[in-house]
Design an enzyme around this catalytic site. Structure first.
Site, PDB file in Angstrom:
ATOM      1  N   TYR A   1       0.869  -1.186   0.000  1.00 32.31           N
ATOM      2  CA  TYR A   1       0.000   0.000   0.000  1.00 32.31           C
ATOM      3  C   TYR A   1       0.903   1.233   0.000  1.00 32.31           C
ATOM      4  CZ  TYR A   1      -3.580   3.315   1.778  1.00 32.31           C
ATOM      5  OH  TYR A   1      -4.432   4.381   1.969  1.00 32.31           O
TER       6      TYR A   1
ATOM      7  N   LYS B   1      -1.054  -1.241  -4.305  1.00 33.52           N
ATOM      8  CA  LYS B   1      -2.141  -0.248  -4.361  1.00 33.52           C
ATOM      9  C   LYS B   1      -1.438   1.088  -4.501  1.00 33.52           C
ATOM     10  CE  LYS B   1      -5.263   1.405  -0.812  1.00 33.52           C
ATOM     11  NZ  LYS B   1      -5.659   2.731  -1.277  1.00 33.52           N
TER      12      LYS B   1
HETATM   13  C1  NAY Z   1      -7.652   3.654   1.637  1.00 29.38           C
HETATM   14  O1  NAY Z   1      -6.767   2.993   2.177  1.00 29.38           O
HETATM   15  O2  NAY Z   1      -8.758   3.744   2.143  1.00 29.38           O
HETATM   16  C2  NAY Z   1      -7.318   4.359   0.408  1.00 29.38           C
HETATM   17  O3  NAY Z   1      -6.213   4.834   0.266  1.00 29.38           O
HETATM   18  C3  NAY Z   1      -8.324   4.442  -0.666  1.00 29.38           C
HETATM   19  C4  NAY Z   1      -7.949   5.456  -1.670  1.00 29.38           C
HETATM   20  C5  NAY Z   1      -8.474   6.789  -1.228  1.00 29.38           C
HETATM   21  N1  NAY Z   1      -7.421   7.480  -0.539  1.00 29.38           N
HETATM   22  C6  NAY Z   1      -7.619   8.096   0.637  1.00 29.38           C
HETATM   23  C7  NAY Z   1      -6.434   8.663   1.287  1.00 29.38           C
HETATM   24  O4  NAY Z   1      -8.696   8.203   1.138  1.00 29.38           O
HETATM   25  O5  NAY Z   1     -10.206   6.766  -2.747  1.00 29.38           O
HETATM   26  C8  NAY Z   1      -9.058   7.499  -2.410  1.00 29.38           C
HETATM   27  C9  NAY Z   1      -9.418   8.954  -2.118  1.00 29.38           C
HETATM   28  O6  NAY Z   1     -10.178   9.063  -0.941  1.00 29.38           O
HETATM   29  C10 NAY Z   1     -10.216   9.574  -3.253  1.00 29.38           C
HETATM   30  O7  NAY Z   1      -9.556   9.392  -4.461  1.00 29.38           O
HETATM   31  C11 NAY Z   1     -10.464  11.063  -3.011  1.00 29.38           C
HETATM   32  O8  NAY Z   1      -9.270  11.789  -3.096  1.00 29.38           O
END
Ligand code: NAY
Length: 288
Positions: free
Chosen positions: A133, A161
């Site tokens: 990740y 990811k």
């Molecule tokens: C997670 O571990 O939940 C993620 O990283 C999912 C990816 C999301 N990143 C974060 C930091 O929330 O979906 C993205 C993100 O929220 C979205 O693109 C809006 O910026």
């Protein structure tokens, strides 16, 4: 393991306890309504870095119990306390999670040897596959192509990811490691990543916008870029509103608005004011 995964939200009550009924509803909503291929559990969106070890295990239990074998499950187990990461990796593997994932170790400025040791220690403790990740904006950890390559040398590291806006690096990884899985992590950039042939995506906004995410991903795979761009535009109108109003609390309010008991965020993350809740509902009305 290819496909679209929701970065699963968790429902908490006002005191910060896991709301089991609400979490089960979120799981069902993502499987039955958003039609996801899988769930990414205890990631950033699950507020993983705000909860206790016991709560992480409780969430792994509830999600597996509710989802069964309906969809693929990835358990994010990464933690600064490596003993805890190993314990969680074993726990999720025993529960039957299809793969584990671990955030790059953060806060202290670990060198690459230390990062590699972290992943090998987790992997040596379980008979399961692992997805790295990588989220440099939140961790401050930027790995280059060669470093990804070194981690990929372990066959149990099946992919990454990739939550970064670095499409040069993404293309280089895709080209150099066609056999590894790449999941796009920024929902607002899904089309750009899909054009580079990622294997899937993991997103927070899929909790409410999963069906559009699938359209973007599949249209891009079919080379129907103009149509995919239109769907990405509609998606980004939604995401811009969500980001402006507060990412996780706004998605939770949207879920509640759709009848899913998504509860509250864990402190110190704040919940929305009355005005913020109204705004979340307006954004949902306009863009979902
Ligand atoms: C997670 O571990 O939940 C993620 O990283 C999912 C990816 C999301 N990143 C974060 C930091 O929330 O979906 C993205 C993100 O929220 C979205 O693109 C809006 O910026």
């Amino acid at each position: 393991m290819k496909g679209l995964y929701t970065a699963l939200m968790c429902s908490f009550d006002e005191k910060g306890n896991v709301n089991e009924k609400g979490l089960r509803e979120i799981v069902r909503h993502n499987i039955d309504v958003q039609q996801m291929d899988g769930l990414y559990v205890n990631g950033s969106t699950g507020e993983n870095f705000l909860i206790s070890l016991a709560q992480k295990k409780q969430i792994f239990d509830i999600v597996k119990n509710e989802a069964g074998d309906d969809v693929k499950l990835i358990a994010q187990v990464g933690a600064l306390n490596l003993d805890e990461a190993v314990e969680l990796a074993k726990y999720a593997t025993d529960l039957g999670y299809n793969a584990i994932s671990a955030v790059t170790p953060f806060y202290y400025k670990f060198d690459f040897e230390e990062i590699k040791d972290y992943y090998n220690t987790i992997l040596n403790s379980v008979d399961n596959d692992l997805i790295i990740y990588s989220i440099p904006a939140l961790t401050g950890v930027n790995m280059n192509l060669e470093q990804f390559g070194e981690l990929f040398e372990n066959d149990k590291v099946i992919g990454v990811k990739f939550t970064a806006p670095d499409f040069f690096l993404l293309e280089r990884i895709r080209h150099a490691y066609p056999e590894k899985l790449i999941f796009s992590g920024f929902d607002e950039m899904l089309l750009s990543a899909s054009v580079l042939n990622v294997d899937g995506a993991i997103g927070s906004t899929f909790n409410v916008n999963g069906q559009r995410a699938r359209q973007i991903f599949e249209l891009a795979q079919e080379g129907r870029i103009d149509e995919a761009r239109d769907v990405q535009k509609a998606t980004n109108d939604l995401i811009a509103g969500i980001l402006d109003n507060g990412l996780y609390p706004t998605i939770k309010e949207m879920l509640k608005y759709k009848g899913v008991d998504a509860g509250f965020c864990r402190k110190p993350m704040k919940s929305l004011s009355e005005e913020g809740i109204k705004r979340a509902q307006e954004i949902a009305d306009k863009h979902l």
